[in-house]
Design a protein around this motif. Structure first.
Motif, mmCIF file in Angstrom:
data_model
loop_
_atom_site.group_PDB
_atom_site.id
_atom_site.type_symbol
_atom_site.label_atom_id
_atom_site.label_comp_id
_atom_site.label_asym_id
_atom_site.label_seq_id
_atom_site.Cartn_x
_atom_site.Cartn_y
_atom_site.Cartn_z
ATOM 1 N N ARG A 1 0.852 -1.198 0.000
ATOM 2 C CA ARG A 1 0.000 0.000 0.000
ATOM 3 C C ARG A 1 0.884 1.243 0.000
ATOM 4 N N LEU A 2 0.735 2.060 -1.028
ATOM 5 C CA LEU A 2 1.400 3.357 -1.039
ATOM 6 C C LEU A 2 0.507 4.342 -0.302
ATOM 7 N N SER A 3 1.018 4.875 0.800
ATOM 8 C CA SER A 3 0.220 5.720 1.684
ATOM 9 C C SER A 3 0.599 7.184 1.481
ATOM 10 N N TYR A 4 -0.361 7.958 0.988
ATOM 11 C CA TYR A 4 -0.137 9.361 0.673
ATOM 12 C C TYR A 4 -0.819 10.241 1.709
ATOM 13 N N ARG A 5 -0.498 11.518 1.680
ATOM 14 C CA ARG A 5 -1.178 12.482 2.558
ATOM 15 C C ARG A 5 -2.558 12.806 1.989
ATOM 16 N N ASP A 6 -3.398 13.348 2.831
ATOM 17 C CA ASP A 6 -4.638 13.987 2.398
ATOM 18 C C ASP A 6 -4.315 15.464 2.205
ATOM 19 N N PRO A 7 -4.272 15.965 0.965
ATOM 20 C CA PRO A 7 -3.841 17.353 0.745
ATOM 21 C C PRO A 7 -4.747 18.386 1.392
ATOM 22 N N GLU A 8 -5.963 17.978 1.771
ATOM 23 C CA GLU A 8 -6.887 18.922 2.411
ATOM 24 C C GLU A 8 -6.625 19.049 3.910
ATOM 25 N N ASN A 9 -5.884 18.088 4.473
ATOM 26 C CA ASN A 9 -5.654 18.073 5.927
ATOM 27 C C ASN A 9 -4.309 18.722 6.232
ATOM 28 N N THR A 10 -4.316 20.031 6.341
ATOM 29 C CA THR A 10 -3.069 20.775 6.569
ATOM 30 C C THR A 10 -2.614 20.702 8.021
ATOM 31 N N GLU A 11 -3.497 20.303 8.936
ATOM 32 C CA GLU A 11 -3.109 20.206 10.346
ATOM 33 C C GLU A 11 -2.335 18.918 10.619
ATOM 34 N N LYS A 12 -2.738 17.825 9.996
ATOM 35 C CA LYS A 12 -2.110 16.534 10.265
ATOM 36 C C LYS A 12 -0.778 16.392 9.537
ATOM 37 N N TYR A 13 -0.659 17.017 8.346
ATOM 38 C CA TYR A 13 0.510 16.764 7.514
ATOM 39 C C TYR A 13 1.360 18.023 7.332
ATOM 40 N N PHE A 14 2.661 17.796 7.308
ATOM 41 C CA PHE A 14 3.632 18.858 7.040
ATOM 42 C C PHE A 14 3.235 19.574 5.749
ATOM 43 N N ASP A 15 3.159 20.902 5.801
ATOM 44 C CA ASP A 15 2.599 21.690 4.698
ATOM 45 C C ASP A 15 3.699 22.109 3.722
ATOM 46 N N ASP A 16 3.923 21.253 2.710
ATOM 47 C CA ASP A 16 4.913 21.552 1.680
ATOM 48 C C ASP A 16 4.537 20.751 0.439
ATOM 49 N N ASP A 17 3.757 21.355 -0.441
ATOM 50 C CA ASP A 17 3.242 20.645 -1.610
ATOM 51 C C ASP A 17 4.359 20.089 -2.481
ATOM 52 N N GLU A 18 5.412 20.866 -2.669
ATOM 53 C CA GLU A 18 6.509 20.416 -3.530
ATOM 54 C C GLU A 18 7.161 19.159 -2.963
ATOM 55 N N MET A 19 7.383 19.161 -1.643
ATOM 56 C CA MET A 19 7.994 17.993 -1.007
ATOM 57 C C MET A 19 7.115 16.763 -1.175
ATOM 58 N N TRP A 20 5.820 16.911 -0.901
ATOM 59 C CA TRP A 20 4.919 15.773 -0.991
ATOM 60 C C TRP A 20 4.841 15.237 -2.418
ATOM 61 N N ASN A 21 4.695 16.113 -3.375
ATOM 62 C CA ASN A 21 4.578 15.668 -4.764
ATOM 63 C C ASN A 21 5.845 14.940 -5.206
ATOM 64 N N ARG A 22 7.005 15.470 -4.839
ATOM 65 C CA ARG A 22 8.263 14.862 -5.244
ATOM 66 C C ARG A 22 8.445 13.494 -4.589
ATOM 67 N N SER A 23 8.197 13.418 -3.293
ATOM 68 C CA SER A 23 8.442 12.161 -2.579
ATOM 69 C C SER A 23 7.428 11.085 -2.980
ATOM 70 N N GLN A 24 6.171 11.468 -3.180
ATOM 71 C CA GLN A 24 5.173 10.484 -3.592
ATOM 72 C C GLN A 24 5.486 9.953 -4.988
ATOM 73 N N THR A 25 5.976 10.815 -5.862
ATOM 74 C CA THR A 25 6.366 10.382 -7.206
ATOM 75 C C THR A 25 7.548 9.417 -7.140
ATOM 76 N N MET A 26 8.500 9.672 -6.234
ATOM 77 C CA MET A 26 9.652 8.789 -6.079
ATOM 78 C C MET A 26 9.223 7.393 -5.625
ATOM 79 N N LEU A 27 8.343 7.330 -4.630
ATOM 80 C CA LEU A 27 7.876 6.036 -4.142
ATOM 81 C C LEU A 27 7.182 5.250 -5.246
ATOM 82 N N LYS A 28 6.288 5.922 -5.925
ATOM 83 C CA LYS A 28 5.532 5.267 -7.003
ATOM 84 C C LYS A 28 6.478 4.780 -8.103
ATOM 85 N N GLY A 29 7.478 5.603 -8.442
ATOM 86 C CA GLY A 29 8.428 5.225 -9.479
ATOM 87 C C GLY A 29 9.238 3.996 -9.101
#
Length: 645
Positions: free
Chosen positions: A421-449
């Motif tokens: 299971r690839l576990s991603y953030r919920d982009p709408e939940n800014t309180e639970k997750y570290f707020d850095d769209d670029e970081m999340w997009n890059r790291s999620q793409t790396m995992l998937k790749g």
């Protein structure tokens, strides 16, 4: 009197006379629906079938073939159980009672000794008698003041009422006995069908260890006998796999709430299993390039404020300890900040990367008493933890290396039923997750790749990531077929930034590493619980706490030969013991089988004369005669290949 307007699940609306009941509504739709109806739901809240509908709202008809209908049945049996208990033990006190999809329970307290499991058949007979009489169940709702007055002398129930925000409280009278309820009930005992009182266990009042321990009576109920039979069969199977039951039978561990709920004590048998796994995993990791360390279980609170755990994880952390000089120490909930200190202790070069740090790290979590369960949910746990610090262009290769290690370990433990299971953030939940769209997009793409490169099937789950980065969760099947996260690999761009981690690159400049968190088999506690249930306590030879038991036919005549064999096998690395109890042979053999010891050796005159042993493997009826040295060769091979014959 004004009519009320009710809206049905399909969106249609109809008007009814004021104070109409759910039963009236059901009858207006179809007689067959009214026969199946057991309760109503007004604006999402369960109500009695014959309770007046006092206002407009959204109505649902709860039928016997629904989950809510099953809860109503079980709540009703819970109430009858309270009545039967009250008639049997007039001075008994009640705590909470719950009826839901899992069954029901009633919390009780008696000054002259708690209700024992031996009392359940008699209590069950009383409940059945109430059912057979088809008695009316009178429903009364009282104000808080009226309820408190009625409950005078019942300290637990009075507190439940005082602490509640409800304005009215339901009481149900059956056979002249009135009891407080927490849910909705039938209006006649005859509607109850098939039930079973199951067991008793201790439970703290309101789930708090600081409160008195009550006696909880468990039960279940169904509308059909076949469903009850199937449930009882499933419960028996679950009990046979339950690591808590097996742990007690095989003397692996115990938890004593008097000295600390959620803090397991490892007995010699359990400690042997754990030590074997720990040695295995350390050797495996060292061979794979990890540097094993030890770090303190305490750290300055500021460390966890910097890491973000204090902001995002505070509810699961123990309160800080004030050392009296301004220093606040915290029991660590995670090991990653500690491993960051190891990395940061020296100036690092690109030549050191990937730098792999691992530890069997003890952690503490502030789990509520009601959530604790054997080894699966504990307050102190030891995580098979590891962190790799890599350059950006090393991320995917290191991810693949870690995943291959995990799959190799699974093979040795014969774990083959798992998924990714690839576990991603919920982009709408800014309180639970570290707020850095670029970081999340890059790291999620790396995992998937990386997963695509390996050609492995996976599914994606939004909202399951850690607060600092996405992760791969490896989901295994438990003994009862449930999904459980066994292993994780997590990418983290956040903590290296927060702790200002750097390495000197080939260009002589400072660069920011990426941190990869990984757990191969999770915590020792949960992993051993999982293995205990999968194996049903019959551990493979390499893991079994006792691998061989040697039974002399006559301890006087053959005991010395048995001891000679034990020393020989122990020197070779086999966990062997001699049973010197002198009981009858068949009893000792059965006892070895009951304790699921992989090999039972019987030695008598013939074996002693031939330097041989009579070998019986666990689960087999027949024995085989072997030379003592030949058996040693065979069992060492069994151990060396992790019992994967």
């Amino acid at each position: 009197m004004a009519d009320i307007t009710l809206q049905f699940p399909d969106g249609k609306q109809r008007q009814f006379d004021a104070n109409a009941t759910t039963k009236d509504v059901a009858q207006s739709i179809a007689i067959s629906l009214a026969k199946k109806a057991v309760a109503g739901k007004l604006d999402g809240k369960l109500i009695d079938l014959n309770a007046p509908l006092k206002h407009d709202g959204k109505i649902e008809i709860v039928t016997s073939d629904s989950e809510d209908g099953l809860s109503v049945l079980r709540q009703s049996v819970a109430l009858l159980t309270k009545v039967a208990l009250k008639e049997t033990f007039p001075e008994i006190q009640f705590g909470a009672e719950v009826g839901d999809q899992d069954g029901f329970y009633v919390d009780t307290d008696k000054q002259d000794g708690q209700v024992s499991v031996d009392s359940l058949p008699a209590i069950s007979d009383k409940v059945q008698a109430l059912v057979n009489q088809k008695l009316a169940i009178k429903h009364v709702r009282l104000s808080k003041d009226e309820a408190l007055k009625k409950l005078e002398g019942t300290s637990y129930e009075q507190k439940l009422v005082k602490d509640s925000d409800d304005e009215e409280f339901p009481f149900y009278e059956i056979d002249g006995v009135s009891v407080l309820a927490s849910g909705v009930s039938f209006d006649n005992t005859g509607a109850i069908k098939f039930f079973r009182l199951l067991s008793v266990a201790g439970a703290y009042f309101e789930g708090k260890s600081s409160n008195p321990m009550l006696q909880r009576i468990y039960g279940t109920a169904f509308y059909k006998q076949a469903d009850l039979d199937a449930d009882l069969q499933a419960r028996q199977e679950a009990r046979e796999h339950d690591h808590r039951v097996i742990g007690n039978d095989l003397d692996l561990f115990f938890v004593d709430p008097k000295v600390g709920a959620g803090l397991p004590y490892w007995m010699p048998n359990g400690a042997t299993i754990r030590r074997t796994i720990e040695r295995y995993i350390i050797d495996k990791e060292v061979a794979d390039g990890y540097k094993h360390v030890y770090t303190p279980v305490l750290a300055n609170l500021d460390l966890y404020k910097t890491s973000g755990h204090w902001d995002h994880y505070r509810e699961d952390m123990f309160p800080p300890m004030d050392m009296g000089d301004g220093e606040m120490l915290e029991l660590r909930p995670m090991n990653c900040p500690s491993h960051i200190q190891i990395y940061n202790h020296h100036i690092r070069s690109y030549r050191e990367l990937p730098l792999r740090i691992a530890e069997l790290g003890m952690m503490h979590r502030y789990e509520k008493s009601g959530a604790l369960s054997g080894l699966q949910r504990v307050r102190e746990m030891t995580l098979n933890d590891g962190h790799t610090f890599v350059a950006l262009d090393q991320v995917q290769d290191e991810f693949k290396k870690i995943l291959r290690l995990i799959m190799d370990v699974y093979k040795d433990f014969n774990i083959d039923d798992y998924s990714f299971r690839l576990s991603y953030r919920d982009p709408e939940n800014t309180e639970k997750y570290f707020d850095d769209d670029e970081m999340w997009n890059r790291s999620q793409t790396m995992l998937k790749g990386a997963m695509d490169d390996l050609g492995l099937d996976y599914y994606e789950a939004e909202g399951e990531a850690a607060f600092y980065g996405p992760k791969l969760d490896i989901q295994t099947k438990t003994a009862l077929g449930n999904d459980e996260t066994m292993s994780t690999i997590q990418l983290d761009f956040m903590l290296p930034d927060r702790f200002d981690l750097t390495y000197v690159g080939a260009d002589g400049e400072n660069h920011r590493p990426v941190m990869i968190h990984r757990g191969i088999v999770g915590t020792m506690e949960r992993f051993i619980a999982y293995l205990t249930e999968i194996y049903k306590g019959a551990f493979p030879t390499w893991l079994a706490p006792k691998q061989v038991t040697i039974i002399p036919v006559s301890d006087d005549k053959h005991g010395d030969y048995a001891e000679k064999l034990r020393k020989q096998y122990a020197t070779a690395g086999v966990r062997a013991e001699v049973d010197h109890r002198g009981e009858k042979m068949n009893y000792l053999i059965r006892d070895a089988q009951t304790h699921k010891i992989p090999y039972t050796l019987v030695v008598g005159d013939k074996e002693m004369a031939d330097n041989a042993v009579s070998v019986r493997k666990y689960g087999e009826e027949n024995s085989e005669s072997m030379g003592a040295d030949d058996f040693q060769t065979a069992i060492l091979k069994d151990i060396a290949n992790y019992s994967n014959n």
